[in-house]
Design an enzyme around this catalytic site. Sequence first.
Site, PDB file in Angstrom:
ATOM      1  N   ASN A 124       0.713  -1.328   0.061  1.00 17.93           N
ATOM      2  CA  ASN A 124       0.022   0.009   0.097  1.00 17.93           C
ATOM      3  C   ASN A 124       1.009   1.410   0.107  1.00 17.93           C
ATOM      4  O   ASN A 124       0.398   2.249   0.228  1.00 17.93           O
ATOM      5  CB  ASN A 124      -0.941  -0.134   0.902  1.00 17.93           C
ATOM      6  N   GLN A 177      -5.529   4.067  18.311  1.00 17.23           N
ATOM      7  CA  GLN A 177      -6.450   3.940  17.235  1.00 17.23           C
ATOM      8  C   GLN A 177      -7.705   2.889  17.865  1.00 17.23           C
ATOM      9  O   GLN A 177      -7.070   1.759  18.396  1.00 17.23           O
ATOM     10  CB  GLN A 177      -5.805   3.684  15.989  1.00 17.23           C
ATOM     11  N   HIS A 198      -7.536   6.136  10.250  1.00 20.70           N
ATOM     12  CA  HIS A 198      -6.512   5.551   9.455  1.00 20.70           C
ATOM     13  C   HIS A 198      -6.958   4.904   8.091  1.00 20.70           C
ATOM     14  O   HIS A 198      -7.592   3.580   8.299  1.00 20.70           O
ATOM     15  CB  HIS A 198      -6.146   4.721  10.278  1.00 20.70           C
ATOM     16  N   ARG A 236       2.903   7.561  11.436  1.00 25.51           N
ATOM     17  CA  ARG A 236       2.158   7.028  12.970  1.00 25.51           C
ATOM     18  C   ARG A 236       2.002   8.055  13.832  1.00 25.51           C
ATOM     19  O   ARG A 236       2.828   8.965  13.892  1.00 25.51           O
ATOM     20  CB  ARG A 236       3.115   6.030  13.476  1.00 25.51           C
TER      21      ARG A 236
END
Lengths: 385, 385
Positions: free
Chosen positions: A153, A320, A339, A291
């Site tokens: 990704n 998260q 996210h 992050r």
Amino acid sequence: MAMKLAATSAIRSFASSSGISGSSAFARCLHASAGSKKIVGVFYKANEYAAKNPNFLGCAEGALGIREWLESQGHQYIVTDDKEGPNCELEKHIPDLHVLISTPFHPAYVTEERIKRAKNLQLLLTAGVGSDHIDLKAAAAAGLTVAEVTGSNVVSVAEDELMRILILVRNFLPGYHQVITGEWNVAGIAYRAYDLEGKTVGTVGAGRIGRLLLQRLKPFNCNLLYHDRLKMDPELENQTGAKFEEDLDAMLPKCDIVVINTPLTEQTRGLFNKDKIAKMKKGVLIVNNARGAIMDTQAVVDACSSGQIGGYSGDVWYPQPAPKDHPWRYMPNQAMTPHISGTTIDAQLRYAAGVKDMLDRYFKGEEFPLQNYIVKEGKIASQYL
Amino acid sequence: MAMKLAATSAIRSFASSSGISGSSAFARCLHASAGSKKIVGVFYKANEYAAKNPNFLGCAEGALGIREWLESQGHQYIVTDDKEGPNCELEKHIPDLHVLISTPFHPAYVTEERIKRAKNLQLLLTAGVGSDHIDLKAAAAAGLTVAEVTGSNVVSVAEDELMRILILVRNFLPGYHQVITGEWNVAGIAYRAYDLEGKTVGTVGAGRIGRLLLQRLKPFNCNLLYHDRLKMDPELENQTGAKFEEDLDAMLPKCDIVVINTPLTEQTRGLFNKDKIAKMKKGVLIVNNARGAIMDTQAVVDACSSGQIGGYSGDVWYPQPAPKDHPWRYMPNQAMTPHISGTTIDAQLRYAAGVKDMLDRYFKGEEFPLQNYIVKEGKIASQYL
């Protein structure tokens, strides 16, 4: 957008930079005894959205599209989104799972304590890129293998970063707010809307994602800088026109826009604290899809409030899911999302294919693509050190 | 973002494509008698935002930064944002103004009727690009000169278009809404978030802005198509990898994303009506920073509601300012802003410098840069025919 998607061209081949040298000696997991394995996957739940797209493989319902394949081979496949607290579904399976598949988007935090209780655990697979939700030292000490779908990704994240740069530089969101509230005030947007052209963009980290970003920035005619442990090879440097900055503190004051592209490690945790942010230009724009914990949460809020940061955009938070009262939700000039950048439908197809490939190799006792290893035979990949 | 901005490098040089051949015979305006001129500028009002940026030249308060220069030469300079209705400030000056400076962002509509009453009018200058708010036929018939600052904001618009493509492809806004409403639901975004890579992007019109967009799209590894009256020169076609589509109706069904980059003319007004939109792929994403009137307003609303259009983003509306009840404000999957893309601070510096340059030449009886002419000696530039 109804698009033809080809999973076949999914897994990109990148020059390995994992820092793990090849070895023919397999770790414990790859000597796993034949027979039925218990595989647990932790993914975000899609509920009513699950049925809206046949390629939506990354959610708990989609389960990477490997259930039939796993079960037909006699393996057990448990999938859940319930990952927190002593009574969660994940906890029930810790004592006897062989393989845990997790993602950065809805991270199952794999602590030393969980690893100790997971007596059968052999393999930790990250569906995507970024394994900092796993205690890598503890995994290495326990002889586990940790692997990601490296490269699956990186294009998705780099594209998303360029979108966020433009959203901040062009001051998009105040304009959108005017539209939905019935207003029209061009000046209220224009007084701080700029072209990207001619601005100085610095990336902190120029690994796979950072390099893809630099390539995409090239036609915008910016001044491109990068800070990393190592200089890029001259060809790529030449291709992007990016200039190496060995000293981060020397680069930061030059940048109109700073993009964070470094993994979360002990060295980068909280790196962008009050002092570091103060070294940047007044009104700097920051994009962070790396992050959330690389930033000092409150320092970002304070700098957005004072104007030291002119805009902050990213899709990563700590923790998260971000709680309802996370202060980044409510600070001025933010352009945040949950996210999401690495879990486009295209990325899901690629990382689902990559996980299936590694499981297949694991069952057969074969080695993974070298660049996928994060922990192998007690050693942690260099980018996580 | 506090940036150093250089107005000097502002006006870009582009190969002329205005279609007006050079001529040494000057039109009426350039033979204007010497002496004091009455110049009227119509710009959007900035109010409290005017003082927030010293480079904010494009607002009524900034007045292109040319007041002192004009008045020192004995000219009269009236600036207003009040442009509509029989009692507006602009109307008071129609009978005796010599020069009218207007912008596409807050358009002073220069009708045939206004031109007839403007007995002293010689020169119509557009601060920016896009002069369709002027009745060009009437201006030509009256022997007026119309000129733009060609190229002054084409980079600004092209950058903004790429931002909007990414905002739609990546499904950014639902994620942002989750953030500000305290939610976290990755699935609710991801089920229709894609990579731009591998998608087919077609631009309707490949003039200055369309070409800059194609150049910026090149590293995204899309399939690039363009429709225009003419094929690009082979070098540029080769450089961008874009494929020429002579027949618009043949191109539209191939595109995942359609970008409108054509001027508003009698041929393009209402071009994208129900039938045209029906020829596109189900779920197509449309970006339109060209002109709102190129679209059939209600057809866009209907197609966004039915899902035929998967997302619509742009900064142009008809009329402008868009009224509070304009249906595009409230249709699903829109990512609209007020008309902003061509009025970044960088663009303002360029078009302010370009207007000053043309006024200077006008006072001196000198010719303008050829590519700036929209109407000259009774002829209308080819792109507006």
